[in-house]
Design a protein around this motif. Structure first.
Motif, PDB file in Angstrom:
ATOM      1  N   MET A  27     -13.361 -50.180  28.685  1.00 44.19           N
ATOM      2  CA  MET A  27     -12.936 -51.496  27.911  1.00 44.19           C
ATOM      3  C   MET A  27     -12.049 -52.338  28.578  1.00 44.19           C
ATOM      4  O   MET A  27     -10.854 -52.041  28.873  1.00 44.19           O
ATOM      5  N   GLY A  28     -12.608 -53.666  28.993  1.00 43.23           N
ATOM      6  CA  GLY A  28     -11.688 -54.498  29.694  1.00 43.23           C
ATOM      7  C   GLY A  28     -11.126 -55.553  28.802  1.00 43.23           C
ATOM      8  O   GLY A  28     -11.218 -55.634  27.561  1.00 43.23           O
ATOM      9  N   GLY A  29     -10.630 -56.374  29.708  1.00 41.82           N
ATOM     10  CA  GLY A  29      -9.788 -57.560  29.104  1.00 41.82           C
ATOM     11  C   GLY A  29      -8.671 -57.313  27.972  1.00 41.82           C
ATOM     12  O   GLY A  29      -8.422 -57.966  27.381  1.00 41.82           O
ATOM     13  N   LEU A  30      -7.919 -56.103  28.083  1.00 42.37           N
ATOM     14  CA  LEU A  30      -7.017 -55.970  27.278  1.00 42.37           C
ATOM     15  C   LEU A  30      -5.766 -55.907  27.762  1.00 42.37           C
ATOM     16  O   LEU A  30      -5.481 -55.575  28.994  1.00 42.37           O
ATOM     17  N   SER A  31      -4.501 -55.937  27.008  1.00 42.52           N
ATOM     18  CA  SER A  31      -3.246 -56.014  27.697  1.00 42.52           C
ATOM     19  C   SER A  31      -2.224 -55.560  26.570  1.00 42.52           C
ATOM     20  O   SER A  31      -2.570 -55.558  25.465  1.00 42.52           O
ATOM     21  N   GLY A  32      -1.073 -55.019  27.071  1.00 40.22           N
ATOM     22  CA  GLY A  32      -0.030 -54.465  26.061  1.00 40.22           C
ATOM     23  C   GLY A  32      -0.358 -53.036  25.628  1.00 40.22           C
ATOM     24  O   GLY A  32      -1.246 -52.528  26.317  1.00 40.22           O
ATOM     25  N   GLY A  33       0.285 -52.831  24.457  1.00 46.01           N
ATOM     26  CA  GLY A  33       0.219 -51.440  24.119  1.00 46.01           C
ATOM     27  C   GLY A  33      -0.080 -51.393  22.591  1.00 46.01           C
ATOM     28  O   GLY A  33      -0.351 -52.208  21.783  1.00 46.01           O
ATOM     29  N   GLY A  34       0.028 -50.099  22.056  1.00 44.32           N
ATOM     30  CA  GLY A  34      -0.349 -49.653  20.435  1.00 44.32           C
ATOM     31  C   GLY A  34      -1.605 -49.776  20.248  1.00 44.32           C
ATOM     32  O   GLY A  34      -1.935 -49.684  18.847  1.00 44.32           O
ATOM     33  N   PHE A  35      -2.359 -49.312  21.101  1.00 46.53           N
ATOM     34  CA  PHE A  35      -3.942 -49.278  20.632  1.00 46.53           C
ATOM     35  C   PHE A  35      -4.314 -48.091  20.104  1.00 46.53           C
ATOM     36  O   PHE A  35      -3.781 -46.976  20.471  1.00 46.53           O
ATOM     37  N   LEU A  36      -5.132 -48.142  19.172  1.00 47.17           N
ATOM     38  CA  LEU A  36      -5.721 -46.661  18.456  1.00 47.17           C
ATOM     39  C   LEU A  36      -7.294 -46.916  18.752  1.00 47.17           C
ATOM     40  O   LEU A  36      -8.002 -47.867  18.935  1.00 47.17           O
ATOM     41  N   LEU A  37      -7.540 -45.879  19.584  1.00 42.00           N
ATOM     42  CA  LEU A  37      -8.768 -45.616  20.065  1.00 42.00           C
ATOM     43  C   LEU A  37      -9.469 -44.233  19.517  1.00 42.00           C
ATOM     44  O   LEU A  37      -8.977 -43.398  19.354  1.00 42.00           O
ATOM     45  N   ARG A  38     -10.794 -44.652  18.891  1.00 43.01           N
ATOM     46  CA  ARG A  38     -11.369 -43.385  18.176  1.00 43.01           C
ATOM     47  C   ARG A  38     -12.794 -43.610  18.602  1.00 43.01           C
ATOM     48  O   ARG A  38     -13.651 -44.303  18.811  1.00 43.01           O
ATOM     49  N   ALA A  39     -13.088 -42.181  18.710  1.00 40.30           N
ATOM     50  CA  ALA A  39     -14.775 -41.935  19.111  1.00 40.30           C
ATOM     51  C   ALA A  39     -15.337 -41.165  17.943  1.00 40.30           C
ATOM     52  O   ALA A  39     -14.739 -40.450  17.325  1.00 40.30           O
ATOM     53  N   GLN A  40     -16.767 -41.591  17.627  1.00 44.34           N
ATOM     54  CA  GLN A  40     -17.457 -41.308  16.511  1.00 44.34           C
ATOM     55  C   GLN A  40     -18.863 -40.793  17.027  1.00 44.34           C
ATOM     56  O   GLN A  40     -19.338 -41.575  17.954  1.00 44.34           O
ATOM     57  N   MET A  41     -19.438 -39.832  16.504  1.00 49.31           N
ATOM     58  CA  MET A  41     -20.991 -39.411  16.748  1.00 49.31           C
ATOM     59  C   MET A  41     -21.423 -38.651  15.638  1.00 49.31           C
ATOM     60  O   MET A  41     -20.586 -37.845  14.990  1.00 49.31           O
ATOM     61  N   GLN A  42     -22.682 -38.938  15.062  1.00 49.81           N
ATOM     62  CA  GLN A  42     -23.002 -38.143  13.930  1.00 49.81           C
ATOM     63  C   GLN A  42     -23.092 -36.514  14.229  1.00 49.81           C
ATOM     64  O   GLN A  42     -23.229 -36.025  15.187  1.00 49.81           O
ATOM     65  N   GLY A  43     -22.489 -36.096  13.361  1.00 52.15           N
ATOM     66  CA  GLY A  43     -22.403 -34.757  13.136  1.00 52.15           C
ATOM     67  C   GLY A  43     -21.204 -34.155  13.714  1.00 52.15           C
ATOM     68  O   GLY A  43     -21.058 -32.818  13.575  1.00 52.15           O
ATOM     69  N   PHE A  44     -20.338 -34.983  14.392  1.00 53.57           N
ATOM     70  CA  PHE A  44     -19.197 -34.394  14.930  1.00 53.57           C
ATOM     71  C   PHE A  44     -17.919 -34.944  14.147  1.00 53.57           C
ATOM     72  O   PHE A  44     -17.835 -36.055  13.736  1.00 53.57           O
ATOM     73  N   VAL A  45     -16.742 -34.227  14.376  1.00 46.58           N
ATOM     74  CA  VAL A  45     -15.260 -34.594  13.795  1.00 46.58           C
ATOM     75  C   VAL A  45     -15.023 -35.722  14.838  1.00 46.58           C
ATOM     76  O   VAL A  45     -14.937 -35.709  15.983  1.00 46.58           O
ATOM     77  N   ASP A  46     -14.462 -36.825  13.895  1.00 47.81           N
ATOM     78  CA  ASP A  46     -14.136 -37.997  14.817  1.00 47.81           C
ATOM     79  C   ASP A  46     -12.839 -37.475  15.633  1.00 47.81           C
ATOM     80  O   ASP A  46     -11.961 -36.643  15.341  1.00 47.81           O
ATOM     81  N   ALA A  47     -12.730 -38.134  16.898  1.00 49.62           N
ATOM     82  CA  ALA A  47     -11.433 -37.926  17.716  1.00 49.62           C
ATOM     83  C   ALA A  47     -10.824 -39.088  17.734  1.00 49.62           C
ATOM     84  O   ALA A  47     -11.586 -40.323  18.111  1.00 49.62           O
ATOM     85  N   SER A  48      -9.398 -39.245  17.938  1.00 47.54           N
ATOM     86  CA  SER A  48      -8.729 -40.552  18.071  1.00 47.54           C
ATOM     87  C   SER A  48      -7.193 -40.196  18.936  1.00 47.54           C
ATOM     88  O   SER A  48      -6.950 -39.189  18.627  1.00 47.54           O
ATOM     89  N   LEU A  49      -6.971 -41.235  19.311  1.00 49.05           N
ATOM     90  CA  LEU A  49      -5.496 -41.214  20.282  1.00 49.05           C
ATOM     91  C   LEU A  49      -5.058 -42.429  19.682  1.00 49.05           C
ATOM     92  O   LEU A  49      -5.279 -43.714  19.840  1.00 49.05           O
ATOM     93  N   ALA A  50      -3.546 -42.478  19.332  1.00 49.41           N
ATOM     94  CA  ALA A  50      -2.933 -43.492  19.063  1.00 49.41           C
ATOM     95  C   ALA A  50      -1.669 -44.007  20.004  1.00 49.41           C
ATOM     96  O   ALA A  50      -1.587 -43.159  20.724  1.00 49.41           O
TER      97      ALA A  50
END
Length: 599
Positions: free
Chosen positions: A1-24
């Motif tokens: 993921m490009g074009g970003l600056s700074g901090g405080g991002f929440l990133l989440r991965a999702q896929m059908q049938g799986f428990v969501d995974a996230s990092l804050a």
């Protein structure tokens, strides 16, 4: 993921049938991130009414038993689902929830005109599906009439809303999120966010030609209703008994309104400027100036408000174009229209540049708050004001219309985090422009919040306060911001990071739903420091009753709690203090020790 600056991002991965995974709390330009998806289980079910017929339109709210905390309010998708549930439309009344973490779950189903139902102790295993059946009973009926207070005549076509539980149910922006869909492509989650902030309703009905309405599917107990109609002031009625002994009567007063003209620095009409009034924290109304610079905002009640004019827009801010806004108090009167003109750029200009490690920081908010007087309670009453602007791509900012005085200037680098590290700033009389550059520090406090069983607490508010300073609800806002080193929310794993802090030692304060405020002393803000571990206990339940001078119960009183040193312990994670019910009673959780209560 490009074009970003700074901090405080929440990133989440999702896929059908799986428990969501996230990092804050992620920083752009940092190390590679790893998110691991684990197989989840599923709950499938059927929803019927008392006669066994399928309920074709309903909402399902689910939670894993034993989980602590609430979704991060800045994660709009999950926060909205947690408040109102996931909507389903199915002719057979079927639903399916998948990607669920293994454990025991509770499911609650709601539908219009039917009472809710829930099923608890539902065992969910990875890769397996559990079947449930829920029956929604008919429930009780609340009948009422909406009339004009001035003459008692019926108000046909009035909107009557049964708000969701909790404070945000009463948040009223007078529109839905569709008003913000045009900036959705520019500001991720804007429509969802504004829809969330415009209030959650369990049921909405309209009055008939005789002003009467019915709300069905209620359970026995107390409810609150919000009624509104164009040209009249909205009204919230609390403590309504269900079943009611008689027909409910809701009286709407004549509206208060404000109108005027917005001009630019040369005196020419300013088209497209956003004008807003706000009664903190419940109500907000907006308007955009026309080609002649004119605006009008009506449909509100009498009383004190904060008046804002915004130059620029949220989409422009996200694109690095900058944004400028100033607030000031205004008082509106029932049945009258107050005239309020505004000239952009009038007053002193404050300019500067925000950098981090020598590099410019764009698209962040720079806030100027009065360093004395006002305070949160003053803002709720409409007093006090502030000015703010956003940085452009090169890190520069411009805040116009600033009055002389002493301020605290700070940077909010992510929505819902900070602002922290406020600098004192004197704006002298007679000046036309002053410059104040801001260098964001690179120190941080990182940690994890757990409950007594060792489970992570998500959605907790974590703030760092400079050692030796206390923030109370009667503190002036500027002083509070100057004392606060920063703020963050915990993620699903209970972890948090407060970044860009000034070096020093802080008291870390944690607030989460269902827990009293917990403080940890002597935490240092450093680069790559050790993780802070905060364990929340349930504390003690304290029952409070508020009476007036004649001994009668006071409903709707806000309760504030502080310790012997005057430090604020009121849990505001739900954006409001605990309030008394119709009988003047309330209960709240408190830590052990000598405490001070204020109503």
């Amino acid at each position: 993921m490009g074009g970003l600056s700074g901090g405080g991002f929440l990133l989440r991965a999702q896929m059908q049938g799986f428990v969501d995974a996230s990092l804050a709390g992620l920083e752009a330009g940092g190390e590679e991130v790893l998110l691991t998806l684990a197989p989840g289980g599923a709950i499938a079910g059927t929803v019927t009414d008392g006669d066994g017929k399928p309920v074709t339109s309903f909402r399902v709210n689910s939670s894993r038993e034993g989980d602590s905390g609430t979704p991060n309010p800045m994660d709009w998708e999950r926060f909205a689902a947690g408040m109102m549930g996931t909507p389903f439309e199915d002719p057979a009344g079927r639903f399916r929830l998948e990607g669920l973490e293994p454990g025991n779950w509770k499911v609650e189903v709601t539908a219009d005109a039917l009472a809710p139902a829930e099923a608890a102790g539902i065992a969910v295993a990875a890769g397996e599906e559990t079947e449930v059946a829920l029956v929604l009973p008919e429930g009780l009926v609340l009948r009422g009439v909406v009339v004009r207070r001035s003459d008692g005549t019926a108000v046909p076509g009035a909107t009557v809303r049964l708000p969701a539980e909790g404070f945000l149910g009463e948040f009223d922006m007078g529109f839905d999120g569709s008003a913000f869909e045009d900036i959705e492509d520019e500001v991720d989650g804007a429509a969802e966010g504004m829809n969330a902030m415009s209030g959650f309703s369990r049921t909405t009905v309209r009055t008939g030609a005789d002003g009467r309405f019915e709300i069905r599917g209620l359970e026995e107990g107390k409810v609150r209703l919000m009624a509104s109609f164009k040209g009249l002031a909205p009204q919230t009625v609390r403590g309504i008994s269900v079943p009611a002994a008689e027909e409910l009567r809701i009286e709407l007063s004549e509206e208060a309104a404000i109108e005027g003209t917005v001009t630019d620095a040369s005196g020419a009409p300013k088209a497209g400027a956003m004008v807003m009034i706000q009664r903190v924290p419940m109500l907000m109304r907006m308007a955009t100036t026309d080609a002649s610079g004119r605006y009008r905002i009506g449909g509100v009640g009498a009383g004190p408000y904060l008046f804002y004019v915004m130059e620029g827009d949220l989409a422009g801010m996200a694109g690095g174009a900058g944004l400028n806004m100033k607030s000031e108090p205004v008082t509106l009167e029932e049945g009258k229209t107050v005239r309020k003109d505004h000239r952009l750029g009038e007053g002193i200009r404050v300019t500067g540049r925000v950098t981090r490690g020598g590099e410019p920081v764009g698209s962040v908010m720079v806030m100027m708050l009065p360093a004395s007087g006002g305070g949160p309670m003053g803002m709720m009453a409409g007093g006090g004001g502030f000015a703010m602007g956003s940085t452009k791509e090169d890190g520069t900012f411009l805040i116009t219309g600033v009055n002389p005085g002493r301020y605290t200037i700070s940077v909010q680098t992510n929505f819902g985090g900070g602002p922290g590290g406020g600098d004192p700033l004197e704006v002298p009389k007679g000046s036309t422009e002053i410059r104040h550059d801001i260098r964001l520090p690179e120190n941080a406090i990182r940690g994890v919040v757990l409950d007594e069983s060792g489970e992570p607490v998500s959605g907790a508010v974590v703030r760092a306060v400079q050692e030796g300073k206390a923030i109370t609800h009667v503190s002036d806002i500027g002083g509070a911001i100057e004392a606060m080193g920063g703020q963050a929310f915990t993620g699903e794993d209970g972890r948090f990071e407060i970044g860009e802090m000034k070096p020093g030692t802080y008291r870390v304060e944690v607030q989460a739903q269902g827990f009293p405020t917990k403080g940890v002393e002597g935490v240092a803000a450093v680069e790559n420091g050790p993780e802070v571990r905060v364990v929340l206990s349930k504390g003690e339940e304290v029952r409070v009753r508020v009476l007036d001078a004649d001994g009668a119960p006071v409903s709707g009183a806000a309760l504030f709690l502080s310790d012997a040193e005057g430090r604020e312990l009121t849990n505001l994670v739900q954006f409001d203090a605990v309030r008394t019910g119709e009988d003047g009673r309330a209960s709240l959780r408190a830590p052990p020790g000598t405490l001070r209560f204020e109503a």
